[in-house]
Scaffold this motif. Structure first.
Motif, mmCIF file in Angstrom:
data_model
loop_
_atom_site.group_PDB
_atom_site.id
_atom_site.type_symbol
_atom_site.label_atom_id
_atom_site.label_comp_id
_atom_site.label_asym_id
_atom_site.label_seq_id
_atom_site.Cartn_x
_atom_site.Cartn_y
_atom_site.Cartn_z
ATOM 1 N N LEU A 221 65.835 74.753 66.582
ATOM 2 C CA LEU A 221 66.174 75.631 65.466
ATOM 3 C C LEU A 221 66.437 74.843 64.191
ATOM 4 O O LEU A 221 65.954 75.197 63.109
ATOM 5 C CB LEU A 221 67.402 76.472 65.836
ATOM 6 N N ALA A 222 67.216 73.762 64.312
ATOM 7 C CA ALA A 222 67.573 72.972 63.129
ATOM 8 C C ALA A 222 66.336 72.431 62.426
ATOM 9 O O ALA A 222 66.246 72.462 61.187
ATOM 10 C CB ALA A 222 68.497 71.818 63.528
ATOM 11 N N GLN A 223 65.365 71.947 63.191
ATOM 12 C CA GLN A 223 64.166 71.357 62.590
ATOM 13 C C GLN A 223 63.341 72.405 61.861
ATOM 14 O O GLN A 223 62.829 72.145 60.768
ATOM 15 C CB GLN A 223 63.351 70.670 63.678
ATOM 16 N N GLY A 224 63.219 73.587 62.436
ATOM 17 C CA GLY A 224 62.493 74.662 61.770
ATOM 18 C C GLY A 224 63.194 75.115 60.500
ATOM 19 O O GLY A 224 62.546 75.365 59.469
ATOM 20 N N LEU A 225 64.530 75.195 60.550
ATOM 21 C CA LEU A 225 65.279 75.612 59.360
ATOM 22 C C LEU A 225 65.196 74.577 58.248
ATOM 23 O O LEU A 225 65.123 74.930 57.066
ATOM 24 C CB LEU A 225 66.746 75.859 59.739
ATOM 25 N N ILE A 226 65.223 73.302 58.624
ATOM 26 C CA ILE A 226 65.105 72.251 57.600
ATOM 27 C C ILE A 226 63.783 72.394 56.852
ATOM 28 O O ILE A 226 63.729 72.277 55.621
ATOM 29 C CB ILE A 226 65.219 70.860 58.244
ATOM 30 N N LYS A 227 62.720 72.664 57.593
ATOM 31 C CA LYS A 227 61.394 72.785 56.985
ATOM 32 C C LYS A 227 61.279 74.040 56.130
ATOM 33 O O LYS A 227 60.874 73.978 54.958
ATOM 34 C CB LYS A 227 60.334 72.789 58.083
ATOM 35 N N TYR A 228 61.645 75.202 56.723
ATOM 36 C CA TYR A 228 61.307 76.474 56.085
ATOM 37 C C TYR A 228 62.457 77.143 55.335
ATOM 38 O O TYR A 228 62.210 78.056 54.538
ATOM 39 C CB TYR A 228 60.741 77.436 57.133
ATOM 40 N N ALA A 229 63.706 76.699 55.581
ATOM 41 C CA ALA A 229 64.830 77.285 54.852
ATOM 42 C C ALA A 229 65.440 76.305 53.858
ATOM 43 O O ALA A 229 66.218 76.698 52.990
ATOM 44 C CB ALA A 229 65.909 77.752 55.829
ATOM 45 N N PHE A 230 65.067 75.041 53.959
ATOM 46 C CA PHE A 230 65.629 74.016 53.073
ATOM 47 C C PHE A 230 64.550 73.385 52.190
ATOM 48 O O PHE A 230 64.555 73.538 50.963
ATOM 49 C CB PHE A 230 66.346 72.964 53.919
ATOM 50 N N PHE A 231 63.588 72.709 52.806
ATOM 51 C CA PHE A 231 62.582 71.990 52.020
ATOM 52 C C PHE A 231 61.674 72.929 51.220
ATOM 53 O O PHE A 231 61.498 72.751 50.016
ATOM 54 C CB PHE A 231 61.729 71.123 52.943
ATOM 55 N N GLU A 232 61.092 73.915 51.871
ATOM 56 C CA GLU A 232 60.099 74.762 51.197
ATOM 57 C C GLU A 232 60.688 75.607 50.067
ATOM 58 O O GLU A 232 60.113 75.665 48.974
ATOM 59 C CB GLU A 232 59.362 75.631 52.214
ATOM 60 N N PRO A 233 61.844 76.279 50.274
ATOM 61 C CA PRO A 233 62.391 77.071 49.154
ATOM 62 C C PRO A 233 62.754 76.232 47.936
ATOM 63 O O PRO A 233 62.722 76.726 46.809
ATOM 64 C CB PRO A 233 63.648 77.713 49.770
ATOM 65 N N LEU A 234 63.084 74.954 48.153
ATOM 66 C CA LEU A 234 63.462 74.084 47.040
ATOM 67 C C LEU A 234 62.297 73.233 46.533
ATOM 68 O O LEU A 234 62.483 72.355 45.690
ATOM 69 C CB LEU A 234 64.619 73.176 47.466
ATOM 70 N N ASN A 235 61.095 73.503 47.060
ATOM 71 C CA ASN A 235 59.881 72.786 46.647
ATOM 72 C C ASN A 235 60.012 71.266 46.782
ATOM 73 O O ASN A 235 59.616 70.500 45.888
ATOM 74 C CB ASN A 235 59.523 73.154 45.196
ATOM 75 N N VAL A 236 60.600 70.844 47.886
ATOM 76 C CA VAL A 236 60.754 69.414 48.150
ATOM 77 C C VAL A 236 59.389 68.830 48.519
ATOM 78 O O VAL A 236 58.660 69.416 49.321
ATOM 79 C CB VAL A 236 61.752 69.182 49.310
ATOM 80 N N PRO A 237 59.008 67.683 47.960
ATOM 81 C CA PRO A 237 57.745 67.033 48.360
ATOM 82 C C PRO A 237 57.820 66.618 49.836
ATOM 83 O O PRO A 237 58.668 65.800 50.206
ATOM 84 C CB PRO A 237 57.667 65.808 47.438
ATOM 85 N N THR A 238 56.965 67.192 50.665
ATOM 86 C CA THR A 238 56.999 66.913 52.101
ATOM 87 C C THR A 238 55.619 66.500 52.608
ATOM 88 O O THR A 238 54.638 66.529 51.862
ATOM 89 C CB THR A 238 57.487 68.144 52.887
ATOM 90 N N THR A 239 55.556 66.174 53.894
ATOM 91 C CA THR A 239 54.346 65.619 54.481
ATOM 92 C C THR A 239 53.693 66.541 55.506
ATOM 93 O O THR A 239 52.472 66.701 55.526
ATOM 94 C CB THR A 239 54.675 64.275 55.177
ATOM 95 N N LEU A 240 54.490 67.156 56.364
ATOM 96 C CA LEU A 240 53.961 67.875 57.514
ATOM 97 C C LEU A 240 53.514 69.288 57.153
ATOM 98 O O LEU A 240 54.219 70.008 56.436
ATOM 99 C CB LEU A 240 55.003 67.953 58.622
ATOM 100 N N ASN A 241 52.340 69.672 57.686
ATOM 101 C CA ASN A 241 51.918 71.068 57.572
ATOM 102 C C ASN A 241 52.495 71.852 58.755
ATOM 103 O O ASN A 241 53.247 71.304 59.574
ATOM 104 C CB ASN A 241 50.394 71.183 57.500
ATOM 105 N N THR A 242 52.124 73.124 58.877
ATOM 106 C CA THR A 242 52.699 73.978 59.924
ATOM 107 C C THR A 242 52.390 73.458 61.319
ATOM 108 O O THR A 242 53.272 73.427 62.194
ATOM 109 C CB THR A 242 52.173 75.419 59.779
#
Length: 286
Positions: free
Chosen positions: A2-23
């Motif tokens: 759960l934590a890993q999914g939330l970091i990706k989709y509730a933290f990084f994506e809403p804040l437009n953080v530059p990331t590496t991994l796709n879905t």
């Protein structure tokens, strides 16, 4: 997880953080983590059958419902799948050195179950570090490959936030592990385990847990006063789902004497961990 999914989709994506991994790649990371963690649970149950038969006879599956040979087969399959998916993920993003994280985690879980679990505090610290690393690994795979000279300060800022969440997970999982050792004193004593409560006694262990419990609780209270007062919804969430259970847990810890009471405190820590991780959703609604 759960934590890993939330970091990706509730933290990084809403804040437009530059990331590496796709879905697909974040799913590979989550499945790999789940498989390695599940393998760790299996090997832990295999080597803890004697103690589990005393501490929780109604929940002892390995050696009863599942034969030992079958359990070892499950352990092998889950490990190969988890480490294999980890390697494929590292290959996809061109970071082969990151593969060592999966191998090291798998090896540590095995050594923990076979040699370190019942050594005073060592096993507790290792498993808590692994819980914290499941949060930090998302930052490693998402933020590090996307790092460059123009966004380094921003990436470090977001990684620091992840670090505090990982620290939160480490502390409260460590407290839960110690409380579980109190809960399992009878079985550990009869099987030769040397856990903290067996080494120094219940009263001193209780005092240590209370001190370790109070430090992050006070820090979280200070955080609510200094940083969350401007966001009433987040403040109410922290007060109801994190601070209140921690205060309640401290009061229960002072008076607890039975196995049932310590199991209840362990459940409180589990819920605090869950709601702490769930607070990542606040970044998506701010």
């Amino acid at each position: 997880m759960l934590a890993q999914g939330l970091i990706k989709y509730a933290f990084f994506e809403p804040l437009n953080v530059p990331t590496t991994l796709n879905t697909v790649e974040i799913c590979l990371l989550i499945i790999s983590t789940v498989c390695i963690a599940a393998a760790g649970n299996v090997i832990n149950d295999i080597y803890d059958t004697e103690a589990d038969a005393i501490n929780k006879p109604d929940k002892c599956i390995v050696g009863h419902a599942i034969p030992l040979n079958t359990a070892f087969t499950f352990y092998f399959i889950l490990n190969v799948l988890g480490v294999g998916l980890g390697y494929y993920l590292c290959y996809r993003i061109g970071k082969h050195a990151f593969f060592s994280v999966f191998v090291l985690t798998s090896a540590l879980l095995y050594v923990y179950s076979t040699h370190l679990k019942h050594i005073v505090l060592i096993g507790n610290i290792i498993v808590s570090l692994l819980v914290a690393s499941s949060i930090l690994i998302v930052g490693l795979f998402e933020l590090t490959p996307a790092l460059n000279t123009t966004n380094s300060a921003l990436q470090l800022y977001f990684f620091n936030i992840l670090f505090y969440y990982a620290l939160f997970a480490f502390i409260f999982n460590l407290l839960r592990e110690i409380v579980k050792d109190i809960e399992d004193m009878e079985g550990d004593k009869r099987t030769g385990g040397i856990t903290l409560p067996l080494a120094i006694g219940l009263p001193i262990t209780r005092g240590i847990v209370l001190i370790l419990h109070s430090i992050p609780t006070l820090a979280l209270m200070a955080y609510c006063v200094s940083s969350l007062y401007k966001n009433q919804l987040t403040l109410v969430y922290f007060l109801i789902f994190i601070i209140a259970p921690l205060i309640y847990g401290a009061l229960k810890l002072i008076a607890a004497n039975s196995k049932k009471e310590f199991k209840h405190i362990s459940t409180i820590y589990k819920l605090v961990l869950f709601f702490g991780v769930l607070s990542l959703l606040r970044f998506a609604v701010l």
